[in-house]
Design a protein around this motif. Sequence first.
Motif, PDB file in Angstrom:
ATOM      1  N   HIS A 112      45.538  47.185  24.691  1.00 15.83           N
ATOM      2  CA  HIS A 112      44.594  48.003  23.919  1.00 15.83           C
ATOM      3  C   HIS A 112      45.062  49.424  24.143  1.00 15.83           C
ATOM      4  N   PRO A 135      36.627  35.357  34.487  1.00 19.27           N
ATOM      5  CA  PRO A 135      35.450  36.208  34.641  1.00 19.27           C
ATOM      6  C   PRO A 135      35.408  37.296  33.583  1.00 19.27           C
ATOM      7  N   ASN A 136      34.318  38.031  33.571  1.00 20.22           N
ATOM      8  CA  ASN A 136      34.150  39.172  32.682  1.00 20.22           C
ATOM      9  C   ASN A 136      35.339  40.119  32.809  1.00 20.22           C
ATOM     10  N   GLY A 137      35.879  40.535  31.683  1.00 19.76           N
ATOM     11  CA  GLY A 137      36.957  41.520  31.729  1.00 19.76           C
ATOM     12  C   GLY A 137      38.336  40.936  31.964  1.00 19.76           C
ATOM     13  N   ALA A 138      38.436  39.611  32.078  1.00 14.17           N
ATOM     14  CA  ALA A 138      39.740  38.988  32.355  1.00 14.17           C
ATOM     15  C   ALA A 138      40.697  39.112  31.174  1.00 14.17           C
ATOM     16  N   GLY A 139      40.146  39.240  29.968  1.00 11.91           N
ATOM     17  CA  GLY A 139      41.009  39.360  28.787  1.00 11.91           C
ATOM     18  C   GLY A 139      40.819  38.230  27.786  1.00 11.91           C
ATOM     19  N   LYS A 140      39.739  37.445  27.940  1.00 13.01           N
ATOM     20  CA  LYS A 140      39.519  36.277  27.072  1.00 13.01           C
ATOM     21  C   LYS A 140      39.359  36.680  25.605  1.00 13.01           C
ATOM     22  N   THR A 141      38.482  37.663  25.379  1.00  8.42           N
ATOM     23  CA  THR A 141      38.221  38.061  23.988  1.00  8.42           C
ATOM     24  C   THR A 141      39.455  38.713  23.368  1.00  8.42           C
ATOM     25  N   THR A 142      40.145  39.526  24.149  1.00 12.08           N
ATOM     26  CA  THR A 142      41.392  40.132  23.665  1.00 12.08           C
ATOM     27  C   THR A 142      42.372  39.026  23.253  1.00 12.08           C
ATOM     28  N   GLU A 165      32.493  35.852  20.113  1.00 13.38           N
ATOM     29  CA  GLU A 165      31.651  36.025  21.296  1.00 13.38           C
ATOM     30  C   GLU A 165      30.246  36.514  20.942  1.00 13.38           C
ATOM     31  N   VAL A 182      46.501  44.407  28.737  1.00 11.44           N
ATOM     32  CA  VAL A 182      45.380  43.510  29.078  1.00 11.44           C
ATOM     33  C   VAL A 182      45.846  42.076  29.355  1.00 11.44           C
TER      34      VAL A 182
HETATM   35  N1  LIG Z   1      38.789  47.511  21.907  1.00 13.25           N
HETATM   36  C1  LIG Z   1      39.144  47.798  23.167  1.00 13.25           C
HETATM   37  N2  LIG Z   1      39.710  48.995  23.486  1.00 13.25           N
HETATM   38  C2  LIG Z   1      40.090  49.268  24.753  1.00 13.25           C
HETATM   39  N3  LIG Z   1      39.959  48.410  25.793  1.00 13.25           N
HETATM   40  C3  LIG Z   1      39.391  47.220  25.543  1.00 13.25           C
HETATM   41  C4  LIG Z   1      38.950  46.843  24.224  1.00 13.25           C
HETATM   42  N4  LIG Z   1      38.436  45.579  24.282  1.00 13.25           N
HETATM   43  C5  LIG Z   1      38.547  45.193  25.571  1.00 13.25           C
HETATM   44  N5  LIG Z   1      39.121  46.167  26.333  1.00 13.25           N
HETATM   45  C6  LIG Z   1      39.416  46.079  27.773  1.00 13.25           C
HETATM   46  O1  LIG Z   1      40.271  44.972  27.961  1.00 13.25           O
HETATM   47  C7  LIG Z   1      39.929  44.270  29.151  1.00 13.25           C
HETATM   48  C8  LIG Z   1      39.636  42.807  28.802  1.00 13.25           C
HETATM   49  O2  LIG Z   1      38.437  42.751  28.014  1.00 13.25           O
HETATM   50  P1  LIG Z   1      38.007  41.425  27.240  1.00 13.25           P
HETATM   51  O3  LIG Z   1      39.171  40.900  26.512  1.00 13.25           O
HETATM   52  O4  LIG Z   1      36.792  41.757  26.462  1.00 13.25           O
HETATM   53  O5  LIG Z   1      37.660  40.447  28.469  1.00 13.25           O
HETATM   54  P2  LIG Z   1      36.682  39.188  28.537  1.00 13.25           P
HETATM   55  O6  LIG Z   1      36.451  38.701  27.151  1.00 13.25           O
HETATM   56  O7  LIG Z   1      37.407  38.208  29.403  1.00 13.25           O
HETATM   57  O8  LIG Z   1      35.417  39.666  29.199  1.00 13.25           O
HETATM   58  C9  LIG Z   1      38.761  45.009  29.780  1.00 13.25           C
HETATM   59  O9  LIG Z   1      39.294  45.878  30.745  1.00 13.25           O
HETATM   60  C10 LIG Z   1      38.185  45.770  28.611  1.00 13.25           C
HETATM   61  O10 LIG Z   1      37.575  46.953  29.060  1.00 13.25           O
END
Ligand SMILES: Nc1ncnc2c1ncn2[C@@H]1O[C@H](COP(=O)(O)OP(=O)(O)O)[C@@H](O)[C@H]1O
Length: 231
Positions: free
Chosen positions: A11, A35-42, A83, A16
């Motif tokens: 990002h 866990p939260n913030g691991a990068g799943k949604t990314t 999500e 990530v």
């Molecule tokens: N659009 C974005 N811009 C910048 N950083 C992002 C964005 N989306 C997620 N992040 C960062 O990427 C990391 C992984 O986030 P995310 O993929 O949402 O994890 P998860 O879904 O596992 O909780 C986190 O550090 C989050 O802050």
Amino acid sequence: MLRIEHLDVCHGNLHVVWDLSMDVHKGEIVTLLGPNGAGKTTFVETIMGLNRSARGSIRFLDEEILGQQPYEIVKRGIALVPEKRELFPKMSVSENLDLGGHLNVNGAGDPESILKMFPVLRERQDQLAGTLSGGEQQMLAIGRSLMLNPKLLVLDEPSLGLSPLFVKSVLESVAKLNESGLSILLLEQNIMHALEISHRGYVLENGRITIQGTAQELLDNQEIQACYLGL
Ligand SMILES: Nc1ncnc2c1ncn2[C@@H]1O[C@H](COP(=O)(O)OP(=O)(O)O)[C@@H](O)[C@H]1O
Ligand SMILES: [Mg+2]
């Protein structure tokens, strides 16, 4: 069916996802636990073509999809249950389902089978989506994605924010969908419930896969038991 190799995703300046490789075979439920913030949604956004910074390879049914547009990826047969569910809150349950199918890229989905799977949606067909409970909204989000007739369904934390009863019921529905032949990639924090219905799993920590194995191997893994299951 889905083969991901050496995937890196950023990002902006934030790296990530690191060198991620994994696969989903036809007929499987594979869970990416983290866990939260691991990068799943990314990671799921990258599969769906929503993050343009990725490097590596994502092959679906033997064709490279990394770099393709989201609508092309959907057309190939991957559907995402996002999500945050992303329903249309001021539209009814039936209208949300209809919208799910409006692309009609893989043949029309079958609303009747979806209403059979989630009877509560039938009872509430005319109710506005925004007035449903969290669990009902999750069912509707799954139903709407099924209207695309996908070959692979990707679910990003379907249990997030749900009461324990709904977590069980939503994940049971996911297991039933798989029994009916749908391949599934599940992203979850809820390790115990997710592994109960999965064939295999991967653990994602700080954007890297640290542990992988069959569901039973992961449930028996001492590190997982200590760090995630509190055993
Ligand atoms: N659009 C974005 N811009 C910048 N950083 C992002 C964005 N989306 C997620 N992040 C960062 O990427 C990391 C992984 O986030 P995310 O993929 O949402 O994890 P998860 O879904 O596992 O909780 C986190 O550090 C989050 O802050
Ligand atoms: Mg997430």
